[in-house]
Motif scaffolding. Sequence first.
Motif, PDB file in Angstrom:
ATOM      1  N   LYS A  32       0.797  -1.223   0.000  1.00 47.63           N
ATOM      2  CA  LYS A  32       0.000   0.000   0.000  1.00 47.63           C
ATOM      3  C   LYS A  32       0.827   1.269   0.000  1.00 47.63           C
ATOM      4  N   GLY A  33       2.123   1.152   0.170  1.00 50.84           N
ATOM      5  CA  GLY A  33       2.977   2.322   0.346  1.00 50.84           C
ATOM      6  C   GLY A  33       3.206   3.131  -0.910  1.00 50.84           C
ATOM      7  N   SER A  34       4.009   4.166  -0.750  1.00 55.20           N
ATOM      8  CA  SER A  34       4.332   5.030  -1.877  1.00 55.20           C
ATOM      9  C   SER A  34       5.316   4.329  -2.804  1.00 55.20           C
ATOM     10  N   LEU A  35       5.503   4.896  -3.982  1.00 57.18           N
ATOM     11  CA  LEU A  35       6.369   4.301  -4.992  1.00 57.18           C
ATOM     12  C   LEU A  35       7.799   4.802  -4.793  1.00 57.18           C
ATOM     13  N   VAL A  36       8.674   3.948  -4.273  1.00 54.84           N
ATOM     14  CA  VAL A  36      10.059   4.309  -4.004  1.00 54.84           C
ATOM     15  C   VAL A  36      10.966   3.708  -5.063  1.00 54.84           C
ATOM     16  N   LYS A  37      10.667   2.462  -5.459  1.00 58.98           N
ATOM     17  CA  LYS A  37      11.474   1.762  -6.462  1.00 58.98           C
ATOM     18  C   LYS A  37      10.556   0.933  -7.346  1.00 58.98           C
ATOM     19  N   CYS A  38      11.010   0.684  -8.557  1.00 64.70           N
ATOM     20  CA  CYS A  38      10.284  -0.165  -9.490  1.00 64.70           C
ATOM     21  C   CYS A  38      11.234  -1.248  -9.980  1.00 64.70           C
ATOM     22  N   PHE A  39      10.917  -2.503  -9.682  1.00 64.42           N
ATOM     23  CA  PHE A  39      11.711  -3.604 -10.207  1.00 64.42           C
ATOM     24  C   PHE A  39      11.415  -3.732 -11.695  1.00 64.42           C
ATOM     25  N   LYS A  40      12.465  -3.863 -12.507  1.00 66.31           N
ATOM     26  CA  LYS A  40      12.298  -3.902 -13.964  1.00 66.31           C
ATOM     27  C   LYS A  40      11.471  -5.099 -14.413  1.00 66.31           C
ATOM     28  N   GLU A  41      11.558  -6.216 -13.700  1.00 66.67           N
ATOM     29  CA  GLU A  41      10.799  -7.403 -14.095  1.00 66.67           C
ATOM     30  C   GLU A  41       9.300  -7.244 -13.831  1.00 66.67           C
ATOM     31  N   ARG A  42       8.904  -6.262 -13.030  1.00 68.53           N
ATOM     32  CA  ARG A  42       7.488  -6.039 -12.741  1.00 68.53           C
ATOM     33  C   ARG A  42       6.847  -4.981 -13.636  1.00 68.53           C
ATOM     34  N   ILE A  43       7.604  -4.340 -14.513  1.00 68.11           N
ATOM     35  CA  ILE A  43       7.031  -3.351 -15.423  1.00 68.11           C
ATOM     36  C   ILE A  43       6.251  -4.098 -16.494  1.00 68.11           C
ATOM     37  N   ALA A  44       4.929  -3.856 -16.559  1.00 66.43           N
ATOM     38  CA  ALA A  44       4.065  -4.561 -17.510  1.00 66.43           C
ATOM     39  C   ALA A  44       4.157  -3.939 -18.899  1.00 66.43           C
ATOM     40  N   VAL A  45       3.952  -2.618 -18.992  1.00 62.12           N
ATOM     41  CA  VAL A  45       4.005  -1.906 -20.274  1.00 62.12           C
ATOM     42  C   VAL A  45       4.888  -0.673 -20.080  1.00 62.12           C
TER      43      VAL A  45
END
Length: 83
Positions: A32-45
């Motif tokens: 539920k937290g804020s967006l601090v990091k994005c794992f590249k394998e979880r990027i859908a589009v």
Amino acid sequence: MAKPNKKLPTRTVDIFCRRCKGQLFKYHKGGKGSLVKCFKERIAVDYTTELGVCPHCQQVFGRDTLVRGTPALKMIGTKVTMK
């Protein structure tokens, strides 16, 4: 340290540039937290041409890094929003 779960979360969020409101990517976010990091394998589009740079206003919104041994984008402060 533990690696992120291989099973992707079902919830996807849209990530937007805060300056120009252009869409950057859709991301499988867990928690539920804020967006601090994005794992590249979880990027859908991915709507960006260069990783970490907004394609509309050329603002740098993230840095390429390793988090827990996995490639990720570390978000810079308040340069992105999510819905």
